[in-house]
Design a protein around this motif. Structure first.
Motif, mmCIF file in Angstrom:
data_model
loop_
_atom_site.group_PDB
_atom_site.id
_atom_site.type_symbol
_atom_site.label_atom_id
_atom_site.label_comp_id
_atom_site.label_asym_id
_atom_site.label_seq_id
_atom_site.Cartn_x
_atom_site.Cartn_y
_atom_site.Cartn_z
ATOM 1 N N PHE A 1 -0.015 12.199 -0.242
ATOM 2 C CA PHE A 1 0.956 11.756 0.665
ATOM 3 C C PHE A 1 1.009 10.439 1.054
ATOM 4 N N LEU A 2 -0.295 9.752 1.209
ATOM 5 C CA LEU A 2 -0.531 8.105 1.321
ATOM 6 C C LEU A 2 -0.166 7.559 -0.023
ATOM 7 N N LEU A 3 -0.336 8.008 -1.251
ATOM 8 C CA LEU A 3 0.225 7.385 -2.569
ATOM 9 C C LEU A 3 1.574 7.383 -2.715
ATOM 10 N N PHE A 4 2.218 8.435 -1.922
ATOM 11 C CA PHE A 4 3.963 8.468 -2.062
ATOM 12 C C PHE A 4 4.513 8.281 -0.652
ATOM 13 N N GLY A 5 3.832 7.828 0.073
ATOM 14 C CA GLY A 5 4.256 7.626 1.438
ATOM 15 C C GLY A 5 5.722 6.929 1.409
ATOM 16 N N HIS A 6 6.057 6.021 0.943
ATOM 17 C CA HIS A 6 7.172 5.168 0.858
ATOM 18 C C HIS A 6 8.291 6.058 0.607
ATOM 19 N N GLN A 7 7.978 6.688 -0.565
ATOM 20 C CA GLN A 7 9.086 7.613 -1.181
ATOM 21 C C GLN A 7 9.329 8.772 -0.156
ATOM 22 N N LEU A 8 8.359 9.572 0.520
ATOM 23 C CA LEU A 8 8.483 10.457 1.419
ATOM 24 C C LEU A 8 9.222 10.120 2.625
ATOM 25 N N LEU A 9 8.981 8.924 3.319
ATOM 26 C CA LEU A 9 9.472 8.505 4.454
ATOM 27 C C LEU A 9 10.909 8.194 4.037
#
Length: 446
Positions: free
Chosen positions: A335-343
């Motif tokens: 989730f931290l690695l893809f945080g920008h995309q998830l948000l």
């Protein structure tokens, strides 16, 4: 009921049975989270950031008002699992009828409390004017249908007590699909905005409640539900309350500290509120996944306490802890690695995404601490010590957070959102260490 759905937690391999119990529960919890996720995504995409902030900012308040009665469902799970492990069939059946009637009473009380006090509490939380009116609409509809949520929670707690986490998963899968469809219809087609997502949530939760009642009515086992036998058995009610009230109070204290934190977040404006709301929703997916093993520790320890198998409980505690660390660290890293995309799923605003990433960086690097903290508390509760986790939580998490916010955070150089978010991992660490010390002392007396 098919016997294979049940799990005898007092014999056989622990890890495989814990996985069999926890994995359906994890998926059930994730699907339940999709109710809120669908709400937030739809309003964020189609109704704007104010609507996103309105729905998101209600989460800590809902948890605050609901947690006491959620605690009673935990008490139901512990008591029913204890009787199941001890093979006391008549008491188990009495527990079913007491719990289901209690769920109805709980829902009615929650409606009265929620509708009456939700808006005044939002004002105390410094909710901005442009958010307050929308949030109040959402809360009034949500609490108007809270009885269905209580019925489902108590019913699924009874099924979990005997190891059945599969059928609640099927129920929530169906209800989750309905919730998403209704969200899209009410918001995009009928332009109901915040009210639309609230109604979608209430309707889907009502379907969940109906289905879990049907399952209990059709059971041929000692925990089947018979409407004519719905009554409160005071002895069992007392046992449920003895476990449930402390568990609920612990949840209330955690939620109270989160409400205080939310009020400080609110003081930084709607951008941080929206970013914080989106990040919190992402956190929920990790938390509920870890919580599957935490609930497993609760039920497994309860059944084995009924069977008086202390040595087996010791193994259960550490296996559940290690499972949480592996799962929590893995999910948090992704989730931290893809945080920008998830948000970016929740909002198109770059400012809101950046605000959400600030919280993610603090929480996701330490979230497994929250998981093992909860698991240790549930293990202690499953062993029959319901008050101890509450006392530890009040001092280790709640009071610490308040002290942190009203002292360190007030220093001008540290008056930042980052310092607010740091209160979480610090409090998890302190509380876990205290729980661990208590657990060791309990074992010496067992």
């Amino acid at each position: 009921m098919v016997k294979s759905i049940q799990i005898n937690m007092t014999e056989g391999p622990i890890l495989s049975k814990l996985l069999k119990f926890s994995i359906p529960l994890i998926f059930s919890s994730l699907l339940q989270l999709l109710f809120n996720a669908a709400d937030i995504v739809v309003v964020g995409r189609f109704s704007g950031d104010n609507a996103l902030a309105a729905v998101g900012s209600t989460g800590s308040l809902i948890n605050l008002l609901v947690n006491l009665f959620q605690g009673l469902s935990i008490g139901t799970n512990v008591v029913a699992a204890h009787y199941f492990g001890a093979n006391r069939k008549s008491e188990l059946k009495e527990t079913v009828h007491t719990a289901m009637l209690l769920s109805i009473y709980s829902g009615i009380i929650m409606t009265a409390i929620g509708v009456t006090f939700a808006v005044p509490i939002l004002k105390l939380m410094q909710a901005p004017h442009e958010v307050l009116s929308l949030a109040s609409v959402y809360l009034k509809i949500y609490f108007g249908g809270i009885t269905a949520t209580m019925i489902y929670n108590f019913g699924s707690a009874l099924l979990r007590a005997v190891g059945d986490t599969q059928r609640p998963l099927y129920i929530l899968f169906l209800a989750g699909i309905i919730n998403v469809i209704l969200n899209l219809i009410f918001v995009i087609i009928f332009h109901l905005d915040v009210a639309g997502v609230a109604w979608a949530t209430v309707i889907s939760q009502t379907i969940s409640a109906i289905l879990v009642v049907i399952i209990l009515l059709k059971e041929n086992e000692e925990y089947s539900l018979e409407i004519k036998n719905l009554k409160i058995n005071m002895h069992i009610f007392t046992k449920i309350v003895k476990v449930g009230i402390p568990a609920g109070f612990q949840g209330i204290m955690f939620s109270f500290s989160n409400v205080i934190i939310q009020s400080f977040v609110n003081s930084f404006g709607s951008v941080l509120i929206a970013g914080n709301s989106a990040a919190c929703n992402l956190e929920g997916f990790i938390y509920t996944s870890m919580n599957g093993f935490s609930q497993g520790a609760l039920t497994f320890c309860s059944q084995n306490m009924g069977a008086r198998k202390i040595d087996r409980i010791k193994k259960i505690v550490w296996i559940s802890q290690l499972s949480i660390i592996v799962l929590g660290a893995t999910m948090s890293g992704l989730f931290l690695l893809f945080g920008h995309q998830l948000l970016g799923i929740y909002t198109k605003s770059p400012e809101v995404i950046e605000a959400g990433l600030l919280r993610c960086k603090v929480i996701f690097t330490t979230y497994y601490l929250c998981g093992i903290m909860d698991s240790m508390a549930n293990s202690i509760r499953g062993m029959g010590h319901s008050l101890m986790p509450v006392i530890v939580t009040i001092f280790g998490a709640c009071i610490f957070r308040l002290i942190w916010l009203f002292t360190f955070f007030q220093i001008p150089a540290f008056h930042t959102p980052l310092v607010i978010f740091l209160s979480y991992p610090l409090s998890w660490t302190i509380t876990y260490i205290a729980h661990l010390i208590c657990y060791k002392k309990i074992l010496k007396k067992s």
